[in-house]
Structures are given as C-alpha cells and as structure tokens.
Motif scaffolding. Structure first.
Motif, PDB file in Angstrom:
ATOM      1  N   SER A 141       8.226  58.364  36.262  1.00  0.00           N
ATOM      2  CA  SER A 141       6.909  58.546  35.603  1.00  0.00           C
ATOM      3  C   SER A 141       5.618  58.202  35.761  1.00  0.00           C
ATOM      4  N   ALA A 142       5.671  56.709  36.309  1.00  0.00           N
ATOM      5  CA  ALA A 142       4.583  55.901  36.682  1.00  0.00           C
ATOM      6  C   ALA A 142       3.830  56.786  37.898  1.00  0.00           C
ATOM      7  N   LEU A 143       4.843  57.024  38.845  1.00  0.00           N
ATOM      8  CA  LEU A 143       4.281  57.646  40.072  1.00  0.00           C
ATOM      9  C   LEU A 143       3.553  58.908  39.677  1.00  0.00           C
ATOM     10  N   HIS A 144       4.099  59.794  38.970  1.00  0.00           N
ATOM     11  CA  HIS A 144       3.503  61.052  38.759  1.00  0.00           C
ATOM     12  C   HIS A 144       2.165  60.725  37.819  1.00  0.00           C
ATOM     13  N   GLU A 145       2.273  59.991  36.903  1.00  0.00           N
ATOM     14  CA  GLU A 145       1.175  59.574  36.221  1.00  0.00           C
ATOM     15  C   GLU A 145      -0.214  59.039  36.945  1.00  0.00           C
ATOM     16  N   PHE A 146       0.148  58.424  37.720  1.00  0.00           N
ATOM     17  CA  PHE A 146      -0.951  57.358  38.359  1.00  0.00           C
ATOM     18  C   PHE A 146      -1.018  57.617  39.993  1.00  0.00           C
ATOM     19  N   ILE A 147      -0.402  57.983  40.682  1.00  0.00           N
ATOM     20  CA  ILE A 147      -0.132  57.946  42.168  1.00  0.00           C
ATOM     21  C   ILE A 147       0.049  59.252  42.828  1.00  0.00           C
ATOM     22  N   ALA A 148       0.940  60.003  42.396  1.00  0.00           N
ATOM     23  CA  ALA A 148       1.101  61.160  43.136  1.00  0.00           C
ATOM     24  C   ALA A 148       0.305  62.298  42.709  1.00  0.00           C
ATOM     25  N   ALA A 149      -0.006  63.276  43.474  1.00  0.00           N
ATOM     26  CA  ALA A 149      -1.046  64.219  43.092  1.00  0.00           C
ATOM     27  C   ALA A 149      -0.156  65.278  42.198  1.00  0.00           C
ATOM     28  N   PRO A 150      -0.597  66.152  41.511  1.00  0.00           N
ATOM     29  CA  PRO A 150       0.029  67.012  40.595  1.00  0.00           C
ATOM     30  C   PRO A 150       1.157  67.933  41.155  1.00  0.00           C
ATOM     31  N   GLU A 151       1.075  68.389  42.480  1.00  0.00           N
ATOM     32  CA  GLU A 151       1.882  69.531  42.831  1.00  0.00           C
ATOM     33  C   GLU A 151       3.177  68.940  43.727  1.00  0.00           C
ATOM     34  N   THR A 152       3.254  67.358  43.526  1.00  0.00           N
ATOM     35  CA  THR A 152       4.152  66.748  44.376  1.00  0.00           C
ATOM     36  C   THR A 152       5.642  66.691  43.949  1.00  0.00           C
ATOM     37  N   ARG A 153       6.404  66.377  44.661  1.00  0.00           N
ATOM     38  CA  ARG A 153       7.709  66.397  44.395  1.00  0.00           C
ATOM     39  C   ARG A 153       8.172  64.890  44.683  1.00  0.00           C
ATOM     40  N   LEU A 154       9.173  64.286  43.967  1.00  0.00           N
ATOM     41  CA  LEU A 154       9.375  62.699  44.459  1.00  0.00           C
ATOM     42  C   LEU A 154      11.020  62.679  44.492  1.00  0.00           C
ATOM     43  N   ALA A 155      11.454  61.630  45.475  1.00  0.00           N
ATOM     44  CA  ALA A 155      12.807  61.020  45.308  1.00  0.00           C
ATOM     45  C   ALA A 155      12.796  59.706  45.522  1.00  0.00           C
ATOM     46  N   ILE A 156      13.479  59.134  44.559  1.00  0.00           N
ATOM     47  CA  ILE A 156      13.669  57.618  44.485  1.00  0.00           C
ATOM     48  C   ILE A 156      14.913  57.029  44.871  1.00  0.00           C
ATOM     49  N   VAL A 157      14.933  56.152  45.660  1.00  0.00           N
ATOM     50  CA  VAL A 157      16.291  55.446  46.050  1.00  0.00           C
ATOM     51  C   VAL A 157      16.638  54.517  44.847  1.00  0.00           C
ATOM     52  N   PRO A 158      17.838  54.539  44.668  1.00  0.00           N
ATOM     53  CA  PRO A 158      18.170  53.870  43.173  1.00  0.00           C
ATOM     54  C   PRO A 158      18.476  52.414  43.486  1.00  0.00           C
ATOM     55  N   TRP A 159      17.952  51.773  44.196  1.00  0.00           N
ATOM     56  CA  TRP A 159      18.144  50.594  44.676  1.00  0.00           C
ATOM     57  C   TRP A 159      16.881  49.774  44.772  1.00  0.00           C
ATOM     58  N   LEU A 160      16.866  48.358  44.243  1.00  0.00           N
ATOM     59  CA  LEU A 160      15.764  47.444  44.564  1.00  0.00           C
ATOM     60  C   LEU A 160      16.035  46.634  45.896  1.00  0.00           C
TER      61      LEU A 160
END
Length: 403
Positions: free
Chosen positions: A128-147
């Motif tokens: 949510s934070a990436l989409h709202e503040f970092i990534a441009a509107p037409e982007t898609r994301l994948a996040i590794v579920p690991w710290l």
C-alpha cells in the motif's frame, strides 16, 4: 550480495580478458554511438555469463579492472548490476520494464534486530505504501514475504538476476512468488545492521516506474515521496523491529540501496557501541579511548575500531567499518584527515559525535587477522598489535557480536 570486494583467485581466462577489454573500450569511448557499440558487446557477454551462473568470470574481470583501470571497473560494475537488477519481459504481447528494489531499514538496538518472515499485514502495508508514495500509477508489484539481513541477501550478480526474474514473473502475471525461503542462513546478532524488504516494480515499457517520473498530477518529488513512505511505514516497521530504533531509506534500485544502507549503518554502529559500553560496563563516552587502523592484504578493505577504558591498554570491544567497491584509500593516506570524504575522517567524526574524545590513529596497514579459536576479528591496540577484544568477567554473558 555483490557490493563487497571479491577476492577471486582465478587466473585470467579468455572470457575474463574479453570482458576487461570491452569495459576498457567502453570507458575510453568518446561518442554516444561508440558507447552503444561497446555496451552491446559488453552486455551480451555479461548476459551469457549470468544465464550460465558463471559468476567467477565476472568477479575475476571486476578484480582485474579494479587493479588496472578505475573507470573501466565502474563501467563493468554498473553494467553487471544493471543486468542483474533490471530486465524487459514480454507477456501477452505487452513488454514490461522491471526493476528490483531494495527497501532498506537501518536499525540499531541494545537487544537483537529481528529478521524472518513478513506477516500478511506487513506485506499489505508495504504494498500500500509503495503504491501510494513510490510507484507510478500503472505499475505492478511483487514483494518477497521476508525481512532480510545482509547475510541472507543474494550474494552475486547471478543470484540477483534469478531473483529479479522470479519477482518479475510474479508481478506481471499476478502469480505466486516462487522463491525458496526455508533454508535461510542464520543472522549474526550485531548492535546495528540494515534490514531489507525486497520487491520488484514493473511498468509497461516506456511508462514511468516511480512517482517522481510521472506527469502531474501524479508526480511527487523524491523528498515528498520519502516523507510519505517513512510516515506510512513507521507503524508496520515498529511492529517488525520491537525494541529497535531505525531509519527508513527511500526505496530504490537494489545495488544502489544495498551500498547506501551499508554505508549508513557504519556511523550508527559506532553510536550503538558507545551506548552498549555505557549500559553494559558503565563507561561514559568521555571515559573511552579508541584506536583506529586500516586492515587488508594489499589494500585497505576495512577499518577496525577498538574501544578501551581511557588510560588502559585493554581492548574491551571492537567495531568494523567496511569499505566497498567504490571506496579506496591510498597506502600513504590511511591516516589522512585532510580529506572530508576519507573513511578515517568519517570514522573520527562519528566517534567524536558519539562523545569519544581520545582517538588514536595508526598509519600502517594491518593484516586482517581473525582469532584462531573462535574466528572473531582481532582489533588494534595502541602499541600496534592486533588483539582479541575481551569484555570484563563481570559483564553480561550474552553480548552482541561485532558489526
């Protein structure tokens, strides 16, 4: 993670020589059209090596160019990193640009900095934070579920490329991320260390990846993006890192942010060590004496900082300040404070900012020795010996290790 200097002992092979020759030629180019010619040659060779997981050749070429031509080293390192962390993928007739992101969290604590699986809430909050503040509107994301800790990150360009490809496929197709997370290495307990969330951001080719690339009204400047990101992630990261103080850096390209986080944590390690000495053995910063020396085989690869009670020769604790690929120190400048950008100047500034007034600097290069019994790094004393750091017998038994 390919941000540290490699120590390849491989002899120069034809593949190494070709890589080195292409990098030198590109570095010497005087026009954009010649740049494109050599870039294509260099990238074709690098891509073949990445696909065959032949990292040894890349490491050997980096070592050779680092020794003989600094500009060619920069060219080769940038090309290898670019191919490892970015790609173009086609899906259902549409081409997508993909970039691997590192989302750094620079943390310090008196306890232990966690790593491990991300909760569903943590993943959703990050997306949510990436989409709202970092990534441009037409982007898609994948996040590794690991710290991730540094010890758990990909350790080569080849491994990074595989991770980029896996996340690219998941982001573009909306499929499950296929990464093995069960056999992660153990994380060494240190006082200050970065943690990372890794993600891929994808966009249709030609479209912006980041908010600061977008046209108005979607455009947001980098500084404002960082403020929004830090505000949105404060609560999720606090729940991930209980008992830790931390700083969130702007999500950016993988290799750039890995280096930045590693550099950011170095002065924090010194502050954490000073705090640890005060809380553990009751020595105030002004009561500490520090010895600083460069360590390496043929060149300075790191500085080691010893902590002793003022007026005593006993080394009680130590911190390592590593140098990275784009940092070098001449053999006659190991102790030079005249350059504000030199490692020794930054170390001394960090010690004084932490309240340490008595700082002794060695001008010689020490062998990077480790303890034969426990493998811990040895630290310089004032007389020029590399010794084992030993806390007093009455100090708490469970101590964080050296950064």
């Amino acid at each position: 993670m390919a941000v540290h200097r490699s120590k390849s002992s491989q002899r120069a092979s034809p593949d190494v020589e070709r890589l080195v020759a292409d990098a030198i030629s590109l570095a010497a180019s005087g026009s954009k059209i010649e740049d494109l010619y050599w870039e294509e040659h260099l990238n074709t060779r690098l891509m073949r090596l990445l696909k065959s997981q032949n990292q040894n050749v890349i490491d050997a070429a980096l070592d050779q160019t680092f020794r003989i031509n600094t500009l060619a080293f920069e060219v080769l390192a940038d090309s290898a990193e670019t191919l490892a962390e970015s790609l173009v993928m086609e899906h259902e007739g549409q081409q997508w640009d993909v970039l691997l992101l590192a989302l750094p969290i620079v943390a310090h604590t008196r306890y232990q900095i966690p790593s491990g699986p991300l909760s569903v809430h943590g993943i959703h909050a990050t997306a949510s934070a990436l989409h709202e503040f970092i990534a441009a509107p037409e982007t898609r994301l994948a996040i590794v579920p690991w710290l991730y800790s540094i010890d758990q990150m990909p350790h080569s360009h080849s491994q990074t490329r595989l991770l980029t490809e896996s996340l690219a496929n998941a982001a573009i197709t909306g499929s499950e991320i296929k990464i093995e997370l069960r056999d992660m290495s153990e994380t060494i307990a240190v006082l200050a260390d970065p943690r990372f969330i890794i993600a891929a951001v994808t966009t249709p080719t030609g479209k912006p990846l980041f908010r600061w690339q977008a046209e108005a009204p979607a455009r947001v400047e980098r500084g404002m993006s960082l403020i929004g990101w830090q505000s949105a992630m404060q609560e999720p990261v606090s729940s991930l890192l209980p008992g830790c103080e931390f700083e969130l850096l702007l999500p950016e390209a993988y290799f750039t942010n890995c280096r930045l986080a590693d550099k950011q944590v170095r002065p924090m390690s010194i502050r954490a060590a000073v705090n640890f000495m005060e809380s553990t053995v009751g020595i105030l910063p002004a009561g500490l004496s520090c010895v600083v020396a460069a360590f390496g085989e043929d060149q300075a690869d790191e500085y080691r900082i010893s902590f002793s009670p003022r007026g005593s020769s006993d080394v009680m604790y130590g911190v390592i300040w590593p140098l990275y690929d784009r940092e070098s120190v001449a053999s006659d400048a190991l102790n030079d404070l005249s350059d504000d950008e030199s490692p020794i100047k930054k170390i001394c500034d960090a010690l004084r900012d932490a309240g340490v007034e008595d700082v002794f600097r060695h001008a010689m290069l020490f062998e990077p020795e480790l303890c034969d019994d426990c493998g811990a790094p040895l630290f310089p004393d004032r007389s020029g010996e590399a010794v084992h750091a030993e806390m007093p017998d009455d100090a708490p038994m469970q101590q964080p290790l050296f950064h």
